[in-house]
Design a protein around this motif. Structure first.
Motif, mmCIF file in Angstrom:
data_model
loop_
_atom_site.group_PDB
_atom_site.id
_atom_site.type_symbol
_atom_site.label_atom_id
_atom_site.label_comp_id
_atom_site.label_asym_id
_atom_site.label_seq_id
_atom_site.Cartn_x
_atom_site.Cartn_y
_atom_site.Cartn_z
ATOM 1 N N GLY A 1 0.796 -1.222 0.000
ATOM 2 C CA GLY A 1 0.000 0.000 0.000
ATOM 3 C C GLY A 1 0.826 1.267 0.000
ATOM 4 N N ALA B 1 -6.693 7.706 3.164
ATOM 5 C CA ALA B 1 -6.810 6.322 3.623
ATOM 6 C C ALA B 1 -7.587 6.209 4.935
ATOM 7 C CB ALA B 1 -5.427 5.713 3.803
ATOM 8 N N ARG C 1 -8.606 -0.723 3.584
ATOM 9 C CA ARG C 1 -7.416 0.053 3.914
ATOM 10 C C ARG C 1 -6.190 -0.847 3.844
ATOM 11 N NH1 ARG C 1 -9.060 1.651 8.418
ATOM 12 N NH2 ARG C 1 -9.868 3.668 7.733
ATOM 13 N N SER C 2 -5.151 -0.379 3.211
ATOM 14 C CA SER C 2 -3.958 -1.199 3.016
ATOM 15 C C SER C 2 -3.236 -1.448 4.331
ATOM 16 C CB SER C 2 -3.001 -0.520 2.037
ATOM 17 O OG SER C 2 -2.310 0.548 2.674
ATOM 18 N N ASP D 1 -1.096 1.527 5.427
ATOM 19 C CA ASP D 1 -1.834 2.629 6.047
ATOM 20 C C ASP D 1 -2.368 2.250 7.429
ATOM 21 O OD1 ASP D 1 -1.977 4.958 4.094
ATOM 22 O OD2 ASP D 1 -2.546 3.296 2.795
#
Length: 279
Positions: A204, A232, A219-220, A223
Motif C-alpha cells: 500500500g 486512507a 485500507r492497506s 496505512d
C-alpha cells in the motif's frame, strides 16, 4: 552384429526415413488432445536428438552465450549497478532528469523493522517510467525518478506518528528507457522488500490515493501500520485489510523465511550465484 558406430549410422538412416514419413502425414487434420500429445512426443524426441547432434560435433558448444540484451541478464546488471550507488537522505531529494530504478532504506527504531534497520536490505524498491516511452535522453525522460522519490518522501512524512523521515535513505539510478522494468523485477526478486505490493505483506505504500466513494477495497496494511494519509482514513466505515497485530506477525514470519541480505558482500554473493544460473 553392427558395431556401435555402425549401429548409430543405421539408426540415423532409420530416423531420416521416419522423419520423411512424418512430414508426409497431414498433420493439420489432427485436432485437440491427440495433436497436443503428438507435439509433446516429437518435441521431447527433438530435444534428445539435439543433444546427440552436439555430442557428434568435434567442436563443443560453450553451453551458453552471454547475451546482455536478455532481460533477465540486463535486469540483474542494472539492479546491481543501482546498489553500487551511494545512499542519500530521502528527506532531501533534489530534482533531476531521468527515469529508472531506486531502493529505499530504513534506519529507524520501529520494532517490526529491526531486522533491516541500518542494513543494506531495502524496505522498498521501485521504478519510474519515462514521460515518453520513446525517450532517448535523460532530459526527454523528464524528472520522473526524482518526482517518484519525492512522492514517497511526502507519504512517509505524513506518517509521522510511527515513522521519521530522517530515518530513510535511498539509492537511485537513471536507466536507458526500456530497462527499468527488468531491473525492478530483479530487485523485487532479490530482496522481497516488505513494503512492495508484490510481496503481499505490508503493501500500500506506493499508492497515490483513492476515492472512498468509488472504491470497494479495504485500507492497506501500510496505512493501517502507519496512519497519516488522509485519503486512507477519511472514511469512517473503511475497514483494515488486516489488523495491525497480524501485519506485524506477517512481517516477522516473512523476514524469518527470507533472511535479509544485510551486507554488500551477501548481495554480491547472491548476484554472482544467480548470474551463473541465468547464464
Amino acid at each position: 552384429m553392427a558395431t556401435p558406430k555402425g549401429k548409430l549410422e543405421q539408426l540415423a538412416v532409420q530416423l531420416k526415413e521416419l522423419s520423411e514419413q512424418l512430414a508426409a502425414e497431414e498433420a493439420a487434420q489432427l485436432e485437440g488432445p491427440r495433436a497436443k500429445r503428438v507435439r509433446k512426443t516429437i518435441s521431447e524426441a527433438y530435444d534428445k536428438l539435439r543433444k546427440v547432434i552436439e555430442d557428434l560435433d568435434p567442436i563443443k558448444h560453450p553451453g551458453f552465450v552471454f547475451d546482455p540484451s536478455n532481460p533477465n541478464v540486463a535486469g540483474r546488471i542494472v539492479g546491481i549497478t543501482m546498489i553500487a550507488q551511494s545512499r542519500k537522505p530521502l528527506a532531501n531529494v533534489e530534482r533531476f532528469y531521468g527515469s529508472g530504478v531506486y531502493a529505499i532504506y530504513y534506519n529507524g527504531s520501529f520494532p517490526a523493522y529491526k531486522a533491516i534497520s541500518k542494513k543494506e536490505h531495502p524496505i522498498y524498491v521501485g521504478k519510474a517510467d519515462p514521460a515518453d516511452p520513446g525517450s532517448k535522453t535523460a532530459v526527454e525522460q523528464g524528472d520522473r525518478l526524482s518526482n517518484r522519490l519525492n512522492d514517497h518522501r511526502k507519504n512517509i512524512g505524513k506518517a509521522s506518528s510511527t515513522l521519521r523521515l530522517e530515518d530513510f535513505e535511498y539509492r537511485a539510478l537513471v536507466v536507458q528507457t526500456g530497462w527499468q522494468s527488468a531491473a525492478e523485477d530483479y530487485l523485487i526478486h532479490l530482496f522481497k522488500p516488505i513494503w512492495n505490493s508484490e510481496v503481499g505483506i505490508c503493501y500500500g505504500f506506493g499508492k497515490h490515493g483513492d476515492d472512498p466513494g468509488t472504491r470497494a477495497n479495504l485500507r492497506s496494511p501500510w496505512d493501517t501500520l502507519h496512519p497519516g494519509r488522509d485519503w486512507a482514513h477519511r472514511d469512517p466505515n473503511m475497514k483494515d485489510a488486516r489488523p495491525k497485530e497480524r501485519i506485524i506477525k506477517d512481517i516477522a514470519a516473512h523476514l524469518a523465511e527470507h533472511p535479509p541480505l544485510n551486507s554488500i558482500d551477501l548481495i554480491l554473493r547472491r548476484f554472482l550465484e544467480e548470474i551463473r544460473a541465468v547464464s
